[in-house]
Write an enzyme that holds these catalytic residues in place. Structure first.
Site, PDB file in Angstrom:
ATOM      1  CE  LYS A 185      30.710  40.205  10.085  1.00  0.00           C
ATOM      2  NZ  LYS A 185      32.302  40.210  10.259  1.00  0.00           N
ATOM      3  CG  ASN A 186      35.297  40.789   7.741  1.00  0.00           C
ATOM      4  OD1 ASN A 186      34.156  40.797   8.585  1.00  0.00           O
ATOM      5  ND2 ASN A 186      36.040  39.453   7.958  1.00  0.00           N
ATOM      6  CG  ASP A 188      35.996  34.909  10.291  1.00  0.00           C
ATOM      7  OD1 ASP A 188      36.401  34.884  11.608  1.00  0.00           O
ATOM      8  OD2 ASP A 188      35.970  35.996   9.599  1.00  0.00           O
ATOM      9  CB  CYS A 203      32.555  37.536  17.308  1.00  0.00           C
ATOM     10  SG  CYS A 203      31.133  37.454  16.196  1.00  0.00           S
ATOM     11  NE  ARG A 211      27.487  40.747  14.611  1.00  0.00           N
ATOM     12  CZ  ARG A 211      28.734  40.503  14.863  1.00  0.00           C
ATOM     13  NH1 ARG A 211      28.870  39.339  16.005  1.00  0.00           N
ATOM     14  NH2 ARG A 211      29.731  41.142  14.580  1.00  0.00           N
ATOM     15  NE  ARG A 238      37.880  40.275  17.860  1.00  0.00           N
ATOM     16  CZ  ARG A 238      36.901  40.069  17.123  1.00  0.00           C
ATOM     17  NH1 ARG A 238      35.865  39.603  17.319  1.00  0.00           N
ATOM     18  NH2 ARG A 238      37.155  40.401  15.807  1.00  0.00           N
ATOM     19  N   PRO A 239      42.388  43.067  21.790  1.00  0.00           N
ATOM     20  CG  PRO A 239      44.930  42.581  22.016  1.00  0.00           C
ATOM     21  CD  PRO A 239      43.566  41.745  21.948  1.00  0.00           C
TER      22      PRO A 239
HETATM   23  C1  UD1 Z   1      39.086  40.472  11.546  1.00  0.00           C
HETATM   24  C2  UD1 Z   1      37.899  39.958  10.857  1.00  0.00           C
HETATM   25  C3  UD1 Z   1      37.342  38.690  11.717  1.00  0.00           C
HETATM   26  C4  UD1 Z   1      38.601  37.693  11.502  1.00  0.00           C
HETATM   27  C5  UD1 Z   1      39.971  38.148  11.966  1.00  0.00           C
HETATM   28  C6  UD1 Z   1      41.113  37.380  11.592  1.00  0.00           C
HETATM   29  C7  UD1 Z   1      36.505  42.119  10.577  1.00  0.00           C
HETATM   30  C8  UD1 Z   1      35.372  42.971  10.749  1.00  0.00           C
HETATM   31  N1  UD1 Z   1      36.690  41.040  11.204  1.00  0.00           N
HETATM   32  O1  UD1 Z   1      38.835  40.776  12.886  1.00  0.00           O
HETATM   33  O2  UD1 Z   1      36.210  38.389  11.086  1.00  0.00           O
HETATM   34  O3  UD1 Z   1      38.133  36.443  12.413  1.00  0.00           O
HETATM   35  O4  UD1 Z   1      40.307  39.475  11.378  1.00  0.00           O
HETATM   36  O5  UD1 Z   1      41.056  36.870  10.482  1.00  0.00           O
HETATM   37  O6  UD1 Z   1      37.137  42.042   9.535  1.00  0.00           O
HETATM   38  N2  UD1 Z   1      45.592  41.770  17.953  1.00  0.00           N
HETATM   39  C9  UD1 Z   1      46.274  42.206  18.805  1.00  0.00           C
HETATM   40  N3  UD1 Z   1      46.406  43.506  18.974  1.00  0.00           N
HETATM   41  C10 UD1 Z   1      45.734  44.555  18.150  1.00  0.00           C
HETATM   42  C11 UD1 Z   1      44.908  43.933  17.134  1.00  0.00           C
HETATM   43  C12 UD1 Z   1      44.886  42.420  17.015  1.00  0.00           C
HETATM   44  O7  UD1 Z   1      47.050  41.576  19.760  1.00  0.00           O
HETATM   45  O8  UD1 Z   1      46.143  45.709  18.440  1.00  0.00           O
HETATM   46  C13 UD1 Z   1      45.411  40.161  18.000  1.00  0.00           C
HETATM   47  C14 UD1 Z   1      44.173  39.848  18.015  1.00  0.00           C
HETATM   48  O9  UD1 Z   1      43.860  39.532  19.529  1.00  0.00           O
HETATM   49  C15 UD1 Z   1      44.100  38.272  17.225  1.00  0.00           C
HETATM   50  C16 UD1 Z   1      45.025  38.762  16.023  1.00  0.00           C
HETATM   51  O10 UD1 Z   1      45.889  39.952  16.503  1.00  0.00           O
HETATM   52  O11 UD1 Z   1      44.812  37.541  18.241  1.00  0.00           O
HETATM   53  C17 UD1 Z   1      44.334  38.988  14.654  1.00  0.00           C
HETATM   54  O12 UD1 Z   1      43.301  39.695  15.070  1.00  0.00           O
HETATM   55  P1  UD1 Z   1      42.792  40.791  13.871  1.00  0.00           P
HETATM   56  O13 UD1 Z   1      43.380  40.479  12.391  1.00  0.00           O
HETATM   57  O14 UD1 Z   1      42.983  42.154  14.328  1.00  0.00           O
HETATM   58  O15 UD1 Z   1      41.148  40.687  13.891  1.00  0.00           O
HETATM   59  P2  UD1 Z   1      40.030  41.422  13.820  1.00  0.00           P
HETATM   60  O16 UD1 Z   1      40.621  42.774  12.744  1.00  0.00           O
HETATM   61  O17 UD1 Z   1      39.567  42.147  15.105  1.00  0.00           O
END
Ligand code: UD1
Length: 418
Positions: A11-12, A294, A106, A386, A111-112
């Site tokens: 999926k990702n 996950d 989700c 999903r 989730r910034p």
């Molecule tokens: C992706 C995956 C999700 C998985 C996650 C962590 C997809 C579509 N989703 O989510 O399934 O659970 O990786 O492996 O691939 N953060 C910040 N600032 C930012 C971006 C992130 O502070 O600009 C923080 C987030 O709040 C979190 C951490 O970084 O604590 C990791 O998040 P991130 O790796 O970005 O997750 P996603 O890409 O949303």
């Protein structure tokens, strides 16, 4: 549960590769694309932007992205999933501008997207957030040096997309190392991008002016594979899980062995079985190659069956314990303190009506239902679709009883996009 099950495409990875199709100027053929609702939503978004899509089979699609219609995305589709944020990077790369509603997905706590925006700015884009919309614009994207403050999969994907089309060289440090990042880099490189170092924490990207087409197969879904591995151990079953890349599963394999399950690894399959009792254990989530967040809800379900006290530390998403109240309804003994869950395991779960709060919580509650005595009814189970393809069929073929309470009518199926 016993038998053999095949894992679908990731999926990702698919959700990162599909927006990247926007960069192509010629036909793109993808295979092993999972048929799940998040992918269908992304396909509708791409169609809305002007990409012609032809389905060659359940998991194979052709894309003709030569003419795009616009750069703005509808809120109703985008708020459904987090990965729609990748359209920021993809549209910036293709059109030099993007207007994207602040992404949903989700509900795992805050989730910034600050790291995404910081990176776009370093590549020369102007960013504004206004009335819930992220507006990005760049006359010309220029390569830059970016150090991510947190390891973020989403920011790494977005910045690879934008940098692939920027003028000059981009160095992305403290990048995410997830296999899905490597798959995206392989796909972009097949279209003519020049990306090196994906899978390590420094990714180097030489921007190119024009992308061709590509033929690409999406990697197997390591989270689905992990779901079946943990489910096999949780139910005292014996499963052969096929179409996996065992290297991607090392954190899960090691944890299951530590807990007393037998795990046999072959080149493209993994067998998990458990005859004896489960041992308690501690699980800490980390970016890849650590134990994936996950799979944390599923690990928790498994640990409810292990005699003694286990501790889970959730290091990635602070809000990712919403499954706990539901598991408690099934008799689990779990206490939460901040980012830590303490599980007093060894009891038997009892079936109950529970509510699915997010995708992976749904998978965890489904497996809890298989372990429990009596019937479990999941409401809001659509979250599970999903991310899991043919989930009832797959579990049913292994001897589990998993049935939707209401079959979709033929009209509903006909109305489904693509
Ligand atoms: C992706 C995956 C999700 C998985 C996650 C962590 C997809 C579509 N989703 O989510 O399934 O659970 O990786 O492996 O691939 N953060 C910040 N600032 C930012 C971006 C992130 O502070 O600009 C923080 C987030 O709040 C979190 C951490 O970084 O604590 C990791 O998040 P991130 O790796 O970005 O997750 P996603 O890409 O949303």
């Amino acid at each position: 549960m016993t038998g053999r099950v095949k894992v679908s495409g990731s999926k990702n990875a698919a959700l990162a590769i599909l927006p990247a199709v926007l960069l192509a100027s010629e036909k793109v053929s993808l295979s092993n694309v999972p048929d799940i609702t998040d992918v269908r939503t992304m396909l509708r978004i791409l169609e809305g932007l002007g990409v012609t899509i032809r389905r060659r089979g359940r998991n194979a699609l052709d894309f003709y992205p030569s003419r795009l219609r616009g750069h703005a995305l509808p809120y109703s589709l985008v708020q459904k999933m987090r990965a729609s944020s990748y359209l920021m990077g993809a549209l910036l790369a293709r059109l030099g501008r993007a207007t994207v509603p602040v992404p949903g997905g989700c509900d795992l706590g805050p989730r910034p997207i600050d790291q995404h925006l910081k990176g776009f700015a370093a590549l020369g884009a102007r960013c504004e957030i206004e009335h819930g919309l992220v507006k990005l614009e760049a006359e010309k994207l220029r390569g830059g040096h970016i150090y991510l403050d947190v390891v973020s999969v989403g920011a790494t994907v977005n910045l690879m997309l934008a940098a692939a089309a920027a003028e000059g060289r981009t160095v992305l440090e403290n990048a995410a190392k997830e296999p899905e990042i490597v798959d995206l880099a392989n796909f972009l490189n097949a279209m003519g991008a020049v990306i090196k170092g994906a899978g390590t924490d420094v990714i180097k990207i030489e921007g190119v002016k024009r992308f061709g087409g590509a033929v690409h197969a999406v990697i197997p879904d390591r989270i689905e594979a992990g779901t079946f591995m943990l489910a096999a151990a949780a139910t005292g079953g014996d499963l052969v899980i096929g179409e996996v890349i065992p290297k991607h599963m090392e954190a899960v394999t090691a944890k299951l062995r530590e807990m007393g399950a037998e795990v046999e690894v072959a080149p493209e399959q993994i067998r998990v079985r458990r005859k004896g009792p489960l041992l308690s254990s501690d699980v800490k989530t980390f970016p890849y190659p650590g134990f994936p967040t996950d799979l944390q809800p599923l690990a928790m379900v498994l640990l409810t069956a292990a005699e003694g006290t286990s501790v889970i530390t959730e290091n990635i998403f602070e809000g990712r314990f919403r499954h706990v109240d539901e598991l408690k309804k099934m008799g689990a003994q779990i206490k939460i303190e901040g980012r830590t869950a303490v599980i007093n395991g060894g009891g038997t779960l009892s079936g109950a009506p529970v509510t699915v709060t997010d995708l992976r919580a749904g998978a965890a509650l489904l497996v809890a239902g298989l372990m429990a005595k009596g019937e479990t009814i999941l409401s809001q189970a659509e979250h599970i679709y999903r991310g899991y393809e043919k989930i009832e069929e797959k579990f049913s073929s292994l001897g589990a009883y998993v049935k939707p309470l209401r079959e979709r009518s033929s009209e509903e199926v006909a109305r489904e996009p693509l």
